[in-house]
Design a protein around this motif. Structure first.
Motif, PDB file in Angstrom:
ATOM      1  N   GLY A  22       0.791  -1.224   0.000  1.00  0.00           N
ATOM      2  CA  GLY A  22       0.000   0.000   0.000  1.00  0.00           C
ATOM      3  C   GLY A  22       0.823   1.273   0.000  1.00  0.00           C
ATOM      4  N   PRO A  23       1.760   1.445   0.959  1.00  0.00           N
ATOM      5  CA  PRO A  23       2.531   2.700   1.016  1.00  0.00           C
ATOM      6  C   PRO A  23       3.369   2.969  -0.229  1.00  0.00           C
ATOM      7  CG  PRO A  23       2.636   1.558   3.118  1.00  0.00           C
ATOM      8  CD  PRO A  23       1.981   0.619   2.157  1.00  0.00           C
ATOM      9  N   ASN A  24       4.127   1.956  -0.710  1.00  0.00           N
ATOM     10  CA  ASN A  24       4.987   2.258  -1.856  1.00  0.00           C
ATOM     11  C   ASN A  24       4.175   2.432  -3.141  1.00  0.00           C
ATOM     12  OD1 ASN A  24       4.547  -0.421  -2.839  1.00  0.00           O
ATOM     13  ND2 ASN A  24       6.416  -1.174  -1.859  1.00  0.00           N
ATOM     14  N   LEU A  25       3.018   1.755  -3.232  1.00  0.00           N
ATOM     15  CA  LEU A  25       2.159   1.961  -4.396  1.00  0.00           C
ATOM     16  C   LEU A  25       1.581   3.374  -4.405  1.00  0.00           C
ATOM     17  CD1 LEU A  25       0.713   0.914  -6.898  1.00  0.00           C
ATOM     18  CD2 LEU A  25      -1.075  -0.008  -5.411  1.00  0.00           C
ATOM     19  N   LEU A  26       1.154   3.858  -3.240  1.00  0.00           N
ATOM     20  CA  LEU A  26       0.622   5.220  -3.156  1.00  0.00           C
ATOM     21  C   LEU A  26       1.684   6.250  -3.518  1.00  0.00           C
ATOM     22  CD1 LEU A  26      -1.599   5.054   0.066  1.00  0.00           C
ATOM     23  CD2 LEU A  26      -2.359   5.284  -2.315  1.00  0.00           C
ATOM     24  N   LEU A  27       2.915   6.023  -3.092  1.00  0.00           N
ATOM     25  CA  LEU A  27       4.001   6.953  -3.422  1.00  0.00           C
ATOM     26  C   LEU A  27       4.290   6.956  -4.921  1.00  0.00           C
ATOM     27  CD1 LEU A  27       6.334   6.220  -0.397  1.00  0.00           C
ATOM     28  CD2 LEU A  27       5.297   8.442  -0.930  1.00  0.00           C
ATOM     29  N   ALA A  28       4.259   5.783  -5.542  1.00  0.00           N
ATOM     30  CA  ALA A  28       4.469   5.717  -6.984  1.00  0.00           C
ATOM     31  C   ALA A  28       3.336   6.406  -7.734  1.00  0.00           C
ATOM     32  CB  ALA A  28       4.584   4.250  -7.425  1.00  0.00           C
ATOM     33  N   LEU A  29       2.102   6.251  -7.260  1.00  0.00           N
ATOM     34  CA  LEU A  29       0.975   6.930  -7.885  1.00  0.00           C
ATOM     35  C   LEU A  29       1.078   8.443  -7.693  1.00  0.00           C
ATOM     36  CD1 LEU A  29      -1.946   4.514  -6.931  1.00  0.00           C
ATOM     37  CD2 LEU A  29      -0.874   4.808  -9.175  1.00  0.00           C
ATOM     38  N   LEU A  30       1.607   8.870  -6.538  1.00  0.00           N
ATOM     39  CA  LEU A  30       1.858  10.299  -6.324  1.00  0.00           C
ATOM     40  C   LEU A  30       2.854  10.825  -7.354  1.00  0.00           C
ATOM     41  CD1 LEU A  30       1.808  12.967  -4.689  1.00  0.00           C
ATOM     42  CD2 LEU A  30       3.606  11.981  -3.241  1.00  0.00           C
ATOM     43  N   ALA A  31       3.911  10.063  -7.610  1.00  0.00           N
ATOM     44  CA  ALA A  31       4.889  10.462  -8.621  1.00  0.00           C
ATOM     45  C   ALA A  31       4.247  10.556  -9.995  1.00  0.00           C
ATOM     46  CB  ALA A  31       6.054   9.468  -8.640  1.00  0.00           C
ATOM     47  N   LEU A  32       3.414   9.575 -10.335  1.00  0.00           N
ATOM     48  CA  LEU A  32       2.716   9.586 -11.626  1.00  0.00           C
ATOM     49  C   LEU A  32       1.818  10.811 -11.755  1.00  0.00           C
ATOM     50  CD1 LEU A  32       1.621   8.365 -14.261  1.00  0.00           C
ATOM     51  CD2 LEU A  32       0.072   6.963 -12.864  1.00  0.00           C
ATOM     52  N   ALA A  33       1.026  11.089 -10.731  1.00  0.00           N
ATOM     53  CA  ALA A  33       0.142  12.255 -10.773  1.00  0.00           C
ATOM     54  C   ALA A  33       0.934  13.547 -10.875  1.00  0.00           C
ATOM     55  CB  ALA A  33      -0.751  12.271  -9.533  1.00  0.00           C
ATOM     56  N   SER A  34       2.051  13.622 -10.158  1.00  0.00           N
ATOM     57  CA  SER A  34       2.841  14.854 -10.141  1.00  0.00           C
ATOM     58  C   SER A  34       3.449  15.155 -11.504  1.00  0.00           C
ATOM     59  CB  SER A  34       3.945  14.741  -9.082  1.00  0.00           C
ATOM     60  OG  SER A  34       3.406  14.645  -7.784  1.00  0.00           O
ATOM     61  N   ILE A  35       4.065  14.153 -12.148  1.00  0.00           N
ATOM     62  CA  ILE A  35       4.701  14.399 -13.439  1.00  0.00           C
ATOM     63  C   ILE A  35       3.661  14.674 -14.515  1.00  0.00           C
ATOM     64  CG2 ILE A  35       4.816  11.960 -14.075  1.00  0.00           C
ATOM     65  CD1 ILE A  35       7.540  14.577 -14.781  1.00  0.00           C
ATOM     66  N   THR A  36       2.488  14.037 -14.416  1.00  0.00           N
ATOM     67  CA  THR A  36       1.436  14.258 -15.411  1.00  0.00           C
ATOM     68  C   THR A  36       0.853  15.661 -15.288  1.00  0.00           C
ATOM     69  OG1 THR A  36       0.870  11.897 -15.373  1.00  0.00           O
ATOM     70  CG2 THR A  36      -0.746  13.405 -16.321  1.00  0.00           C
ATOM     71  N   VAL A  37       0.435  16.013 -14.081  1.00  0.00           N
ATOM     72  CA  VAL A  37      -0.149  17.341 -13.865  1.00  0.00           C
ATOM     73  C   VAL A  37       0.889  18.423 -14.117  1.00  0.00           C
ATOM     74  CG1 VAL A  37      -1.239  18.858 -12.169  1.00  0.00           C
ATOM     75  CG2 VAL A  37      -1.845  16.439 -12.235  1.00  0.00           C
ATOM     76  N   GLY A  38       2.126  18.180 -13.706  1.00  0.00           N
ATOM     77  CA  GLY A  38       3.176  19.178 -13.918  1.00  0.00           C
ATOM     78  C   GLY A  38       3.427  19.454 -15.382  1.00  0.00           C
ATOM     79  N   THR A  39       3.435  18.399 -16.205  1.00  0.00           N
ATOM     80  CA  THR A  39       3.634  18.576 -17.645  1.00  0.00           C
ATOM     81  C   THR A  39       2.503  19.387 -18.264  1.00  0.00           C
ATOM     82  OG1 THR A  39       4.850  16.489 -17.791  1.00  0.00           O
ATOM     83  CG2 THR A  39       3.915  17.362 -19.832  1.00  0.00           C
ATOM     84  N   LEU A  40       1.276  19.037 -17.940  1.00  0.00           N
ATOM     85  CA  LEU A  40       0.123  19.758 -18.477  1.00  0.00           C
ATOM     86  C   LEU A  40       0.087  21.194 -17.969  1.00  0.00           C
ATOM     87  CD1 LEU A  40      -2.512  16.912 -18.094  1.00  0.00           C
ATOM     88  CD2 LEU A  40      -1.604  17.804 -20.245  1.00  0.00           C
ATOM     89  N   TYR A  41       0.425  21.395 -16.707  1.00  0.00           N
ATOM     90  CA  TYR A  41       0.426  22.741 -16.126  1.00  0.00           C
ATOM     91  C   TYR A  41       1.467  23.620 -16.813  1.00  0.00           C
ATOM     92  CZ  TYR A  41       0.294  26.420 -12.579  1.00  0.00           C
ATOM     93  OH  TYR A  41       0.165  27.632 -11.929  1.00  0.00           O
ATOM     94  N   GLN A  42       2.648  23.060 -17.028  1.00  0.00           N
ATOM     95  CA  GLN A  42       3.691  23.849 -17.681  1.00  0.00           C
ATOM     96  C   GLN A  42       3.272  24.249 -19.087  1.00  0.00           C
ATOM     97  OE1 GLN A  42       7.808  22.473 -17.544  1.00  0.00           O
ATOM     98  NE2 GLN A  42       8.127  23.220 -19.615  1.00  0.00           N
ATOM     99  N   LYS A  43       2.708  23.301 -19.828  1.00  0.00           N
ATOM    100  CA  LYS A  43       2.310  23.602 -21.194  1.00  0.00           C
ATOM    101  C   LYS A  43       1.221  24.667 -21.243  1.00  0.00           C
ATOM    102  CE  LYS A  43       2.534  23.022 -25.606  1.00  0.00           C
ATOM    103  NZ  LYS A  43       3.737  23.484 -26.339  1.00  0.00           N
TER     104      LYS A  43
END
Length: 296
Positions: free
Chosen positions: A158-179
């Motif tokens: 559970g903990p490491n999966l949530l952290l990996a999903l946090l990384a996925l959400a961060s890079i996705t939203v960050g890319t769209l936000y920057q653009k």
């Protein structure tokens, strides 16, 4: 006389980006045993700020103009540096293998394409084309072949999966936000602002870690490459690629990172390179080619 055109240079930039970005998991392999994740990242951000500062001072690069520009860059720094890297490194620290992290974070192109398709109006040039959908699906299939065998072995919790999903959400939203919100500006000063925001978010978390940093040679080498190769090199290239290209086409190149990492690990660490890796690499490359063709 100009020997190489800017267009020719930009055609090879994505390949260079993939090669450098793929070393991030190799760096984790070397550095993680010797440092807690937030402590390592805090040193990485601080040294990156110092290097960017010297580079900016020598080149006379122009700083972003206005509070809004600084604010938008700070948000991308929090998402694409602190959130993404913090999630990946913390997940690995809690036992999630590099292959599993790569697979989860490798879903970013699909999420980016889905978001663009949902937001695009009829006739909008930002809509994801059918050929791009085919390429994204092909890339995901290849990605699953490369790292899928590493799943289901008890390393996901559970903990490491949530952290990996946090990384996925961060890079996705960050890319769209920057653009969407970040106006074109110098990559060096933009990177420095992003690092400042990431350091401000990461340093308090590093203070809570109890494990000390072991300044082993592998730790020093991993930190040096993280700053010079990954931050000053790959992160700057990603910033420029997002500014110049469509978000779905740019992020599709990230499909090539896990297969490339697998090839590097086979050479450097002797990890097995089976038929699934070779076939997955071919499928992923074909998927990226389809996305890039549709984007052009």
């Amino acid at each position: 006389m100009r020997l190489v055109s800017p267009g020719a240079v930009w055609r090879v930039v994505p390949a260079v980006f993939v090669l450098i970005w793929s070393t991030g998991f190799i760096v984790a392999r070397y550095g993680m045993p010797h440092a807690p994740p937030m402590g390592f990242l805090s040193w990485r951000y601080a040294l990156s700020i110092a290097c960017f500062g010297v580079w900016i001072g020598l080149s006379g690069a122009r700083w972003p103009q206005g509070r809004a520009a600084w604010g938008h860059l700070a948000v991308t720094g929090l998402l694409m540096q602190a959130g993404y890297l913090g999630g990946v490194w913390a997940a690995v620290r809690l036992g999630l293998g590099a292959g599993a992290v790569a697979l989860i974070v490798g879903l970013q192109p699909v999420l980016t394409a889905l978001w663009l398709a949902a937001r695009a109006a009829p006739g909008d040039g930002g809509r994801v084309a059918p050929l791009q959908w085919a390429g994204l699906a092909l890339g995901l299939a290849g990605l699953a072949l490369v790292v899928g065998r590493k799943l289901g072995q008890g390393e996901v919790n559970g903990p490491n999966l949530l952290l990996a999903l946090l990384a996925l959400a961060s890079i996705t939203v960050g890319t769209l936000y920057q653009k969407r919100f970040v106006a074109p500006c110098d990559a060096r000063t933009a990177g420095c602002v992003q690092m400042l925001a990431a350091l401000a978010a990461t340093l308090p978390l590093a203070a809570l870690e109890t494990a000390p940093i072991d300044w082993h040679a592998e730790m020093v080498g991993a930190l040096a490459w993280s700053v010079l190769g990954l931050t000053l090199g790959a992160s700057s290239l990603l910033y420029l690629m997002i500014q110049r290209g469509a978000a779905a086409a740019v992020t599709s190149w990230l499909y090539l990172v896990p297969p490339t990492t697998a090839l590097m690990a086979a050479v450097l660490f002797g990890e097995p390179l089976g038929l699934d890796v070779l076939l997955g690499t071919a499928l992923t490359a074909a998927g990226v080619a389809l996305v890039q063709r549709a984007a052009r």
